[in-house]
Design a protein around this motif. Structure first.
Motif, mmCIF file in Angstrom:
data_model
loop_
_atom_site.group_PDB
_atom_site.id
_atom_site.type_symbol
_atom_site.label_atom_id
_atom_site.label_comp_id
_atom_site.label_asym_id
_atom_site.label_seq_id
_atom_site.Cartn_x
_atom_site.Cartn_y
_atom_site.Cartn_z
ATOM 1 N N SER C 4 -104.072 90.439 -27.271
ATOM 2 C CA SER C 4 -103.322 91.378 -28.099
ATOM 3 C C SER C 4 -102.104 90.705 -28.713
ATOM 4 C CB SER C 4 -102.958 92.601 -27.257
ATOM 5 O OG SER C 4 -101.598 92.764 -27.163
ATOM 6 N N LYS C 5 -101.482 89.768 -27.955
ATOM 7 C CA LYS C 5 -100.339 89.053 -28.511
ATOM 8 C C LYS C 5 -100.791 88.152 -29.661
ATOM 9 C CE LYS C 5 -97.479 87.327 -25.301
ATOM 10 N NZ LYS C 5 -96.951 86.212 -24.496
ATOM 11 N N LEU C 6 -101.990 87.569 -29.490
ATOM 12 C CA LEU C 6 -102.528 86.701 -30.537
ATOM 13 C C LEU C 6 -102.760 87.496 -31.820
ATOM 14 C CD1 LEU C 6 -103.563 83.814 -31.077
ATOM 15 C CD2 LEU C 6 -105.851 84.658 -30.572
ATOM 16 N N ILE C 7 -103.310 88.709 -31.664
ATOM 17 C CA ILE C 7 -103.559 89.537 -32.854
ATOM 18 C C ILE C 7 -102.226 89.863 -33.541
ATOM 19 C CG2 ILE C 7 -104.468 91.742 -33.682
ATOM 20 C CD1 ILE C 7 -106.320 91.702 -31.202
ATOM 21 N N GLU C 327 -96.603 96.882 -29.890
ATOM 22 C CA GLU C 327 -96.830 95.822 -30.863
ATOM 23 C C GLU C 327 -98.124 96.077 -31.619
ATOM 24 O OE1 GLU C 327 -94.783 93.626 -31.741
ATOM 25 O OE2 GLU C 327 -93.343 93.519 -30.098
ATOM 26 N N PHE C 328 -98.198 95.531 -32.824
ATOM 27 C CA PHE C 328 -99.349 95.768 -33.666
ATOM 28 C C PHE C 328 -100.665 95.395 -32.983
ATOM 29 C CE2 PHE C 328 -102.381 94.169 -36.814
ATOM 30 C CZ PHE C 328 -102.589 95.339 -37.524
ATOM 31 N N GLY C 329 -100.659 94.281 -32.240
ATOM 32 C CA GLY C 329 -101.892 93.804 -31.600
ATOM 33 C C GLY C 329 -102.495 94.831 -30.655
ATOM 34 N N ALA C 330 -101.640 95.475 -29.861
ATOM 35 C CA ALA C 330 -102.122 96.462 -28.896
ATOM 36 C C ALA C 330 -102.737 97.654 -29.614
ATOM 37 C CB ALA C 330 -100.969 96.904 -27.996
ATOM 38 N N THR C 331 -102.073 98.102 -30.692
ATOM 39 C CA THR C 331 -102.589 99.228 -31.464
ATOM 40 C C THR C 331 -103.945 98.901 -32.074
ATOM 41 O OG1 THR C 331 -100.279 99.510 -32.066
ATOM 42 C CG2 THR C 331 -101.842 100.953 -33.145
ATOM 43 N N TRP C 332 -104.024 97.703 -32.619
ATOM 44 C CA TRP C 332 -105.254 97.242 -33.270
ATOM 45 C C TRP C 332 -106.415 97.248 -32.288
ATOM 46 C CZ3 TRP C 332 -107.371 95.786 -37.826
ATOM 47 C CH2 TRP C 332 -108.453 94.913 -37.821
ATOM 48 N N ARG C 333 -106.168 96.774 -31.078
ATOM 49 C CA ARG C 333 -107.243 96.722 -30.087
ATOM 50 C C ARG C 333 -107.710 98.111 -29.709
ATOM 51 N NH1 ARG C 333 -106.405 92.602 -25.403
ATOM 52 N NH2 ARG C 333 -108.596 93.107 -25.155
ATOM 53 N N LYS C 334 -106.779 99.056 -29.672
ATOM 54 C CA LYS C 334 -107.179 100.438 -29.367
ATOM 55 C C LYS C 334 -108.084 100.991 -30.458
ATOM 56 C CE LYS C 334 -103.279 101.969 -26.661
ATOM 57 N NZ LYS C 334 -101.986 102.596 -26.893
ATOM 58 N N ARG C 336 -109.996 99.305 -32.431
ATOM 59 C CA ARG C 336 -111.284 98.642 -32.358
ATOM 60 C C ARG C 336 -112.152 99.263 -31.275
ATOM 61 N NH1 ARG C 336 -112.164 93.687 -34.796
ATOM 62 N NH2 ARG C 336 -114.195 93.954 -33.827
ATOM 63 N N ARG C 337 -111.525 99.500 -30.121
ATOM 64 C CA ARG C 337 -112.294 100.034 -29.010
ATOM 65 C C ARG C 337 -112.822 101.426 -29.338
ATOM 66 N NH1 ARG C 337 -108.514 98.977 -24.478
ATOM 67 N NH2 ARG C 337 -108.439 96.863 -25.281
ATOM 68 N N ARG C 338 -111.963 102.216 -30.039
ATOM 69 C CA ARG C 338 -112.370 103.562 -30.382
ATOM 70 C C ARG C 338 -113.457 103.535 -31.455
ATOM 71 N NH1 ARG C 338 -107.106 106.323 -31.592
ATOM 72 N NH2 ARG C 338 -106.378 105.408 -29.662
ATOM 73 N N GLY C 339 -113.238 102.687 -32.496
ATOM 74 C CA GLY C 339 -114.198 102.614 -33.620
ATOM 75 C C GLY C 339 -115.458 101.954 -33.156
#
Lengths: 296, 234, 339
Positions: C4-7, C327-334, C336-339
């Motif tokens: 998530s930090k990388l994203i 952070e943006f990375g954590a939101t993005w992963r959520k 992705r997981r939902r979609g």
């Protein structure tokens, strides 16, 4: 002899202004624990009001009264725009909104009036002088002392003898308890800002009497002065603010009389280092007040 | 007069009260008992408007008051004496009382009458009108905050642990005063750790445990049930 | 570096590179200038985020450390033959020292950090209003010194002759590096403890967290960022005066951080972009209006008014800023997981 009279009058007249400036900041800080960065702009508003009224045929005292009313209005506006909406949020949020509101007012003056200094109308009596104990003293310095004495008396009467003043002092110590007795929070807060504006307005008249013109950045020096005076005098004590104002005037005037020019230019660095040292020693300022700083 | 239905109260994520319902009739003296953290003080605060319920309703004379601010509730006749014994320390006794009557300050005659009544009830205060409240002893401060709350001429008085930290002689005196106040017609909701004394003077009681009502009934019945002692004595 | 930090990091790098390339190759010099200043401001905002975002304490002194970085680095790069003219009273020891701009910028950053390390420790135990007033007082003290220490700053007058060395690539690289450090600091032991102290000073203190030391580390790091940005700025602008490091600049940097979200690195970056673009658009409008004489007077201060209103609006409607807590990375992963 003449030098001592001169020195004494200088300290007292400067101290009168500093004391009123500090009081205007502390009345809001004491009740709400808000360092109002937009406080200097109340002085600016009064200054520009006086400038705008300069072209009218009104007598000066009427102009001055309107200018003071405008400062009170600006004080209340600060509360509505910058304080009320974020009151229940963090201390940092409240500080930033007041800083933003200060910038807003300054730039409004830049935009709608001018970045250049504007001369304000002043009564002739301000440029008269009197001879006292062999020293030639500007009459406006005497007027400043008298006006400050009257203001302090009025202020003390309001805080000690009126129900509203008592309610404000009560709210400064225990805000929630005051509300549980039916004292409306909004009334207390708005009154504090209005009183702050009243003090700033009166200060403005005499401050402008010293410098003669108004610029958008005029509020910075009074704000800094009020900071130092309140830190010296105790950030939560009204009497302390007054004492702090006079003490600061004594320090500054002594520097002015005694320091050589090459050190005098660093005066602000000295006084503000003093502020930092005092706060490190006593984070609530030198004189302890009763406030606890609840505000919801 | 007062009806609380299924309120839930929170401090952030922490639930102080999960589900409390209670009723009070005009002129009653009701006690809330329970161990520390059972939700007694929070329930009082919600009636005074200091805490807003997350669920449930609070009605005063049939009207929903759960969204009102503390100052609005004072005007409707609710007065609260918090356990923190908050006198205004740098104001005098007289000035403290004057602020208690803030919302009826224009009724000078009524305020003067209340003041006389309070001085009759609390003669100690009458001798110290010009003394700053911060210099009073704990027991005197407790009398002052009760008197100050009474200055708004309330119909419902909420008392939070008035005996907390006071010497036994003074506790007895405070309880006598509560009885006197009640006889003058004020409805009182009392929160107390001193269960024996509170049960003795009250009409009915509720026992709270972990944010719920564990038992309720007349104070005599509650006092007789030995199984409850472990709950409200903590 | 976890996923998530990388994203988050990639999400910061992409717009930086995109703006850099667009500004470089669209062919308008003014775009390159705006983009370079944007990256320098980003370093300043990230520096303030490292302290304020993690400790929750408002610092007014930040911009003064930018000034220290700027003046210190310039002292070592102004060409020797110009020094007598620019700084006639310069101390003889400093007169012959000439460094490459990159070395000088590094020296400036370290100087800012050292000053912060020396003066800040005792200030760090203060909270709330006392902390704010002392940081404000520190700004005034350092500003007074910059205005009056003519030997090294040329006093209130303009210091000129600083060679131009900051390219858009250097500024972009600096901004990316700053983002990386800020992300790491936030998740480091110090960063985590600082945030624990911010949320509950007493509890964290009871657990044995040394409040002053933690805040001091954050403050020193933030001064390092500010000094670095100051050196880059000085070697981009090439002539400046002490008034550049005072309340106006403080307001802009604070505005960027508050609007973007002081609690997150992503927010600090987003705020810098949003405010810069809005500022440039407004300034262009202001200039267009002024040159077409729609109004009988010159418009000045409009941009600041809009920024002030935006800050108040954000604090009222969304007190944590555009990117509040995550952070943006954590939101993005959520997502992705939902979609």
């Amino acid at each position: 002899m003449a030098v001592y009279v001169q020195f004494l009058i200088d300290v007292l007249s400067l101290g009168s202004l500093y004391a009123l400036m500090a009081l205007g900041l502390v009345i809001v800080y004491g009740i709400l624990k808000l360092v109002n960065f937009a406080y200097g702009e109340l002085i600016m508003v009064a200054g520009y009001s006086l400038f705008l009224l300069g072209g009218t045929p009104l007598p000066w005292l009427v102009m001055a009264a309107i200018a003071v009313l405008m400062a009170i209005g600006a004080g209340i506006a600060t509360e509505y725009a910058a304080f009320r909406p974020v009151r229940s949020k963090s201390v940092t949020a409240v500080l930033i909104t007041s800083f933003a509101f200060s910038t807003l007012l300054q730039n409004a003056a830049l935009l709608f009036i001018s970045p250049r200094a504007r001369t304000v109308p002043l009564p002739d009596i301000f440029s008269d002088t009197v001879v006292l104990g062999g020293a030639t003293i500007p009459l406006r310095n005497i007027l400043t002392i008298v006006a400050a004495a009257i203001m302090l008396a009025i202020f003390s009467f309001i805080m000690k003898k009126t129900v509203l003043g008592l309610a404000m002092r009560a709210a400064a110590t225990k805000f929630t308890m005051a509300r549980m007795l039916g004292i409306p929070a909004n009334l207390v807060i708005t009154s504090a800002f209005a009183l702050s504006g009243l003090l700033a307005g009166v200060v403005s008249l005499f401050w402008l009497g010293r410098i003669g013109s108004v610029v958008p950045g005029i509020g910075l020096e009074p704000l800094l002065v009020a900071f130092i005076a309140t830190v010296i005098g105790g950030m939560r004590s009204l009497q302390g603010a007054v004492v702090g104002g006079f003490l600061l005037a004594l320090i500054v005037t002594t520097f002015n009389y005694s320091l050589p020019p090459e050190l005098l230019k660093f005066r602000d660095a000295f006084t503000f280092s003093l502020v930092i040292l005092i706060l490190l020693w006593r984070p609530d300022g030198l004189i302890k007040g009763p406030a606890t700083g609840q505000r919801t | 007069m007062l009806e609380i239905e299924g309120i839930e109260l929170r401090y952030g994520a922490v639930k102080a009260v999960r589900d409390v319902s209670l009723r009070m009739e005009q002129g009653e003296l009701v006690t809330l008992l329970g161990a520390n953290g059972a939700g007694k003080s929070s329930t009082l605060k919600s009636i005074a408007g200091v805490l807003k319920p997350a669920r449930g309703t609070i009605r005063l004379d049939g009207q929903d008051i759960s969204g009102l601010s503390p100052e609005q509730l004072v005007r409707r006749g609710v007065a609260m004496v918090p356990e923190t014994r908050d006198v205004f320390p740098d104001l005098t006794v007289e000035e403290n009382l004057q602020l208690g009557a803030f919302c009826r300050r224009r009724d000078t005659r009524g305020v003067a009458a209340s003041r006389e009544r309070m001085f009759d009830l609390f003669p100690l205060l009458a001798e110290r009108t010009r003394q700053p409240a911060g210099t009073l002893s704990g027991g005197q401060q407790q009398q002052l905050v009760i008197a100050r709350a009474m200055m708004s001429d309330p119909r419902l008085l909420l008392l939070d642990e008035p005996s907390l930290g006071l010497a036994p002689v003074i506790v007895d005196r405070i309880f006598e005063m509560i009885v006197e106040l009640r006889q003058s017609g004020v409805t009182i909701l009392l929160v107390e750790q001193n269960a024996t004394k509170a049960l003795k003077i009250s009409d009915r009681s509720y026992v709270l445990s972990l944010g719920r009502v564990a038992a309720s009934g007349t104070s005599d019945d509650i006092a007789a049930r030995s199984d409850l002692k472990s709950i409200y004595l903590g | 570096m976890n996923n998530s930090k990388l994203i988050t990091f990639v999400a910061i790098v992409i717009p930086v590179l995109a703006v850099m390339l667009a500004a470089r190759f669209l062919g308008f010099p003014v775009f390159e200038r705006i983009a370079t200043l944007l990256f320098i401001n980003m370093i300043l905002v990230l520096g303030l985020q490292a302290f304020m975002g993690n400790s929750g304490i408002l610092s007014f002194a930040h911009i003064a450390f930018m000034g220290i970085g700027a003046y210190t680095s310039s002292l070592f790069t102004i060409p020797l033959q110009m020094r007598g003219m620019v700084l006639p009273d310069l101390y003889p020891v400093l007169k012959p020292i000439l460094l490459s701009p990159y070395a000088a910028i590094a020296v400036g950053a370290v100087a800012a950090m050292l000053v912060a390390a020396l003066v800040a420790y005792p200030l760090m135990r203060l909270s709330d209003a006392a902390a704010v007033i002392t940081s404000f007082a520190l700004l005034v003290v350092m500003h007074t010194i910059m205005v009056n220490w003519s030997e090294v700053t040329n006093g209130p007058r303009t210091l000129f002759g600083v060679p131009k060395a900051t390219t858009i690539y250097l500024a972009a690289g600096g901004a990316i590096l700053a983002a990386l450090v800020a992300l790491y600091f936030k998740e480091s032991r110090t960063g985590l403890l600082l945030r624990a102290v911010r949320d509950d000073e007493i509890a964290a203190g009871a657990m044995g967290a040394n409040l002053s030391l933690l805040r001091w580390k954050g403050f020193v790091l933030s001064a390092l960022f500010a000094g670095f940005a100051g050196g880059l700025w000085a070697h981009f602008i090439t002539s400046y005066q002490p008034s550049a490091f005072y309340l106006k600049e403080t307001f802009v940097i604070l505005g960027m951080l508050v609007i973007g979200g002081a609690g997150t690195v992503s927010g600090a970056v987003l705020g810098t972009f949003v405010v810069t673009f809005a500022f440039e658009a407004l300034r262009a409008t202001e200039n267009a209006l002024n040159s077409s004489s729609v109004f009988p007077w010159q418009l000045v201060g409009l941009t600041e008014i809009v920024l002030a209103l935006a800050m108040i609006a954000v604090l009222v409607l969304r007190p944590g800023g555009l990117i509040e807590a995550e952070e943006f990375g954590a939101t993005w992963r959520k997502w992705r997981r939902r979609g």
